[in-house]
Design an enzyme around this catalytic site. Structure first.
Site, mmCIF file in Angstrom:
data_model
loop_
_atom_site.group_PDB
_atom_site.id
_atom_site.type_symbol
_atom_site.label_atom_id
_atom_site.label_comp_id
_atom_site.label_asym_id
_atom_site.label_seq_id
_atom_site.Cartn_x
_atom_site.Cartn_y
_atom_site.Cartn_z
ATOM 1 N N HIS A 1 103.474 -45.335 31.025
ATOM 2 C CA HIS A 1 102.162 -45.226 31.624
ATOM 3 C C HIS A 1 101.195 -46.320 32.150
ATOM 4 O O HIS A 1 100.681 -46.928 31.254
ATOM 5 C CB HIS A 1 101.311 -44.564 30.334
ATOM 6 C CG HIS A 1 99.952 -43.995 30.907
ATOM 7 N ND1 HIS A 1 99.622 -42.739 30.314
ATOM 8 C CD2 HIS A 1 98.959 -44.367 31.482
ATOM 9 C CE1 HIS A 1 98.137 -42.362 30.640
ATOM 10 N NE2 HIS A 1 97.980 -43.370 31.625
ATOM 11 N N GLU B 1 91.190 -36.466 27.442
ATOM 12 C CA GLU B 1 90.580 -37.906 27.308
ATOM 13 C C GLU B 1 89.581 -38.070 26.803
ATOM 14 O O GLU B 1 89.245 -39.065 26.106
ATOM 15 C CB GLU B 1 90.925 -38.722 28.482
ATOM 16 C CG GLU B 1 91.979 -39.527 28.825
ATOM 17 C CD GLU B 1 91.623 -40.291 30.143
ATOM 18 O OE1 GLU B 1 91.779 -41.268 30.311
ATOM 19 O OE2 GLU B 1 91.658 -39.392 31.275
#
Ligand code: 5GP
Length: 344
Positions: free
Chosen positions: A13, A200
């Protein structure tokens, strides 16, 4: 700690423009002195905390500094080299194609240039395998997303397997992921692996519900999926039912105040989500957060009192969650096997 630098690692990521180091920023600033950009505008120094909104302002500044193919080539090569120097053996980079009318850079030439950087690093013999995810910025809506998917698909078919998937990212407080479903579905159908940023921020239950139905091949963050932090049991159930790997960025976001919940011990996630969840340690934006993957490993080890062997297993486990073909996964496992005796 030399141990964590030498330990082989997988980075799953990393946003390209969030991964630009101090020294590369210096070179870019020298190319564009008229912009009057200072270091505190492109990075969040240790000990500082920023809101998510402030983090996204930082990307705007970095994007101003990187607006030609020449810049992209230098940035991508530097980023790959620096990950390799930090002991990363497999890197999945993600980046949002941008165009610039003034410099003539197009989205296609942008992606082409990143692939060229990967190729050049390979030819130079760097000990790192790099694959690319093309990012859809959720702020730009479904029409742009459709075009990005088409671009990713073209590159997936025409290059030597460098483009492996699609990432959904961008400011989570803007737009609705549900609107992007047709584009994401199209990507999935044509064989691109999907890595989606979801939950998120709090109160995205509806959106996450829709996105999880696709289902994605990997979830980035998933910070607020769990009912204990404002998510929903139905979301957890869906993750479990579909076997969707959940990649927690255990530490990288500690400087962004909103993501504190991600800052919880891996074993807690393990008990909540079961063995599907892999808690890999990832940098997200290594340049912006002024970190290195080895530092994040070391920090995780000390924060959660994990042994070097446990950290080693964590790094090896991440191989299974890459979007690399099986043959490459096997090669990586072999590499870990061979390097183990030299470190223990
Ligand atoms: P780029 O795609 O330009 O290479 O990298 C920067 C971009 O990545 C940002 O503009 C943003 O769209 C995305 N990004 C970087 N970090 C994060 C993050 O923590 N969350 C989300 N949702 N997007 C991010």
């Amino acid at each position: 700690d030399l141990f964590y630098r030498q330990m082989p690692k997988v980075e799953l990521h990393a946003h390209l423009n969030g991964s630009v180091s101090f020294s590369t920023i210096e070179k870019l600033m020298a190319r564009k002195p008229h912009l009057n950009i200072e270091h505190n505008m492109t990075a969040i120094l240790s000990g500082q905390k920023r809101t998510l909104d402030e983090c996204f302002q930082v990307f705007k500044v970095i994007h101003q500094l990187i607006d030609t193919e020449e810049d992209i080539l230098m940035v991508a090569k530097d980023v790959i080299r620096e990950f390799a120097e930090d002991g990363v053996k497999y890197l999945e980079l993600r980046t949002t194609p941008r165009e610039d009318k003034n410099t003539g850079m197009t989205k296609r030439s942008y992606v082409q240039t990143v692939i060229e950087a990967i190729r050049q690093c390979k030819n130079e013999g760097l000990d790192i395998e790099v694959r690319l995810l093309v990012s859809v910025d959720r702020r730009h809506g479904v029409e742009v997303a459709m075009k990005t998917v088409k671009l990713a698909e073209d590159f997936m078919r025409s290059t030597d397997g460098f483009v492996v998937g699609l990432d959904l990212s961008g400011d989570p407080t803007v737009g609705h992921g549900g609107d992007l479903l047709p584009a994401l579905q199209k990507a999935k159908n044509c064989g691109l692996k999907l890595s989606l940023h979801l939950s998120e921020v709090p109160s995205q239950v509806d959106e996450s519900e829709l996105l999880l139905n696709i289902p994605p091949d990997r979830i980035g963050h998933g910070t607020f999926l769990h009912p204990e932090v404002g998510g929903a049991q139905s979301l957890v159930d869906k993750v479990m039912k579909n076997n969707t790997p959940l990649g927690k960025n255990v530490l990288s976001n500690q400087r962004s105040t909103i993501k504190v919940y991600e800052y919880i011990p891996p074993h807690k996630h393990q008990s909540d989500f079961g063995p599907l969840v892999f808690c890999s340690i990832q940098t997200d934006d290594r340049g912006v957060f002024c970190t290195e993957l080895s530092k994040e490993y070391q920090l995780a080890a000390s924060t959660f009192s994990l042994s070097r062997e446990a950290m080693w297993s964590l790094s090896q486990k991440a191989i299974d969650f890459t979007f690399a073909p099986d043959s490459l996964k096997q090669q990586l496992h072999q590499k870990w096997f061979e390097l183990h005796p030299s470190l223990f």
